[in-house]
Design an enzyme around this catalytic site. Sequence first.
Site, PDB file in Angstrom:
ATOM      1  N   HIS A  95       0.843  -1.186   0.000  1.00 38.98           N
ATOM      2  CA  HIS A  95       0.000   0.000   0.000  1.00 38.98           C
ATOM      3  C   HIS A  95       0.882   1.242   0.000  1.00 38.98           C
ATOM      4  CE1 HIS A  95      -3.445   2.584   0.836  1.00 38.98           C
ATOM      5  NE2 HIS A  95      -2.614   3.271   1.602  1.00 38.98           N
ATOM      6  N   ASP A 174     -15.416   2.239   7.622  1.00 38.94           N
ATOM      7  CA  ASP A 174     -14.372   3.170   7.194  1.00 38.94           C
ATOM      8  C   ASP A 174     -14.861   4.042   6.043  1.00 38.94           C
ATOM      9  OD1 ASP A 174     -11.665   4.292   6.780  1.00 38.94           O
ATOM     10  OD2 ASP A 174     -11.884   3.232   4.875  1.00 38.94           O
ATOM     11  N   ARG A 181     -14.847  12.418   7.502  1.00 37.22           N
ATOM     12  CA  ARG A 181     -13.591  13.113   7.823  1.00 37.22           C
ATOM     13  C   ARG A 181     -13.219  14.097   6.727  1.00 37.22           C
ATOM     14  NH1 ARG A 181      -9.913   8.391   7.878  1.00 37.22           N
ATOM     15  NH2 ARG A 181      -8.272   9.941   8.049  1.00 37.22           N
ATOM     16  N   SER A 196      -7.910   3.505   9.149  1.00 39.82           N
ATOM     17  CA  SER A 196      -8.643   3.489   7.876  1.00 39.82           C
ATOM     18  C   SER A 196      -7.911   2.606   6.860  1.00 39.82           C
ATOM     19  CB  SER A 196      -8.753   4.929   7.363  1.00 39.82           C
ATOM     20  OG  SER A 196      -9.174   4.968   6.036  1.00 39.82           O
ATOM     21  N   LYS A 200      -8.873  -1.879   5.915  1.00 43.83           N
ATOM     22  CA  LYS A 200      -9.157  -2.431   4.585  1.00 43.83           C
ATOM     23  C   LYS A 200      -8.133  -3.506   4.225  1.00 43.83           C
ATOM     24  CE  LYS A 200      -9.378   1.855   3.405  1.00 43.83           C
ATOM     25  NZ  LYS A 200      -9.554   3.231   2.972  1.00 43.83           N
TER      26      LYS A 200
HETATM   27  N1  URA Z   1      -6.256   6.574   2.688  1.00 40.82           N
HETATM   28  C1  URA Z   1      -7.221   5.895   3.372  1.00 40.82           C
HETATM   29  O1  URA Z   1      -7.676   4.852   2.934  1.00 40.82           O
HETATM   30  N2  URA Z   1      -7.645   6.430   4.528  1.00 40.82           N
HETATM   31  C2  URA Z   1      -7.171   7.571   5.044  1.00 40.82           C
HETATM   32  O2  URA Z   1      -7.603   7.980   6.101  1.00 40.82           O
HETATM   33  C3  URA Z   1      -6.193   8.254   4.326  1.00 40.82           C
HETATM   34  C4  URA Z   1      -5.741   7.733   3.145  1.00 40.82           C
END
Ligand code: URA
Length: 437
Positions: A95, A174, A181, A196, A200
């Site tokens: 990621h 999320d 947010r 967050s 995932k």
């Molecule tokens: N990417 C995400 O998936 N969540 C965040 O809070 C920031 C970047």
Amino acid sequence: MTSAQEQGPAVEAFDAVDVIRAKRDGGVVAEPELRWMVDAYTRGYVADAQMASFAMAVLLNGMGRDEIRVLTDAMIASGERMSFADLGKPTVDKHSTGGVGDKITLPLAPLVASFGVAVPQLSGRGLGHTGGTLDKLESIPGWRAALSNDELFAQLRDVGAVICAAGSGLAPADKKLYALRDVTGTVEAIPLIASSIMSKKIAEGTDALVLDVKFGSGAFMRDIDHARELARTMVALGTDSGVATTALLTDMNTPLGLAIGNANEVQESVDVLAGGGPADIIELTVALAREMLALAGQPDADVEAALRDGRAMDSWRAMIRAQGGDPDAALPAARETQTVSATRAGVVTRIDALPFGIAAWRLGAGRARAQDPVVHAAGIDLHVKPGDAVVVGQPLFTLRADDPARFERALDAVEGAWDVGTDAPPAAPLVRERITA
Ligand code: URA
């Protein structure tokens, strides 16, 4: 009266205001309260205003390691949890926190898969100046991002590499919280970013994960200290959840590679898979592949050899074909171009990532709203990088767009964003630190 009406509304275990007050006053929110808050918000019982207030309290007062773990776990529990245990091969994902010209996933996934490792790369679309991996791949005629879970498993088994859209079943809490947010000034809280991203990734079911946490002008985190804190938080979360996780802190002050856009970034990735391409893209691809393969039990894998001898390219072609794409098809070309050239001789001292990302976005390569389409041929090709010597009249970069009316605002964005001087800038290593559990 139905029996539900007779019983009245369900009794909730906690009160959102108590949870908000606890965090507002700098306290620790206990596990049952925190799990309830996330669940009740996902069900629609806790209102957006209450969750926004809680998110702001987290931004201001932070969270401890246990609270972040519980928050992440509660978001995972809000949706589906996948498992690749029956695949018969290790899975490892990567990621990136996002940057300008960051197309590393494209060469990296097939490269790592060429070593017999499964790479389930569930990705998103771009919003704002950082491009989305799916948007880039959709430049390839026929390629499709949406796969069913059965298709995803079959491709992981047969090809090894998959880059596809993350299903909406992963961590729905999320999804709701991230959108909130975004409009309440609470994106920047490290506990919220870490939970967050990691909810995932953990829900996806990968055995191992390598994080590319970027810092600098084109990154989410401007300074390395915040990037380090985010990386440490995410590595701890992955480790606590049984996902072997490491992170690299990488410099995002200068665009990665020479291409910023979609189709041009695919072409640059193919160049890397063909054994060429810009040095920084090769360096980061190789560094991340080594990390991923080490976590998958192959610490001595000769990653460069797989780029040189065509194994990674074979894996790329199989990956694109499996998702309906034609790896030999011509990529879209922009109808209009405008090139900016050096007006003085010297050395390129600076190419600032953020303004170039914004310019590519203004040319049509990115989207301002989630529902907007992207122009696959739009973007910027750099012809030089910091440290390169230039002469008067030498092309520095070319803007590409379908509509020439877009050039003016793109040029405004890059005004003052590059310099040609007399002295070469000090060399700044791309990979700055490695964070492990
Ligand atoms: N990417 C995400 O998936 N969540 C965040 O809070 C920031 C970047």
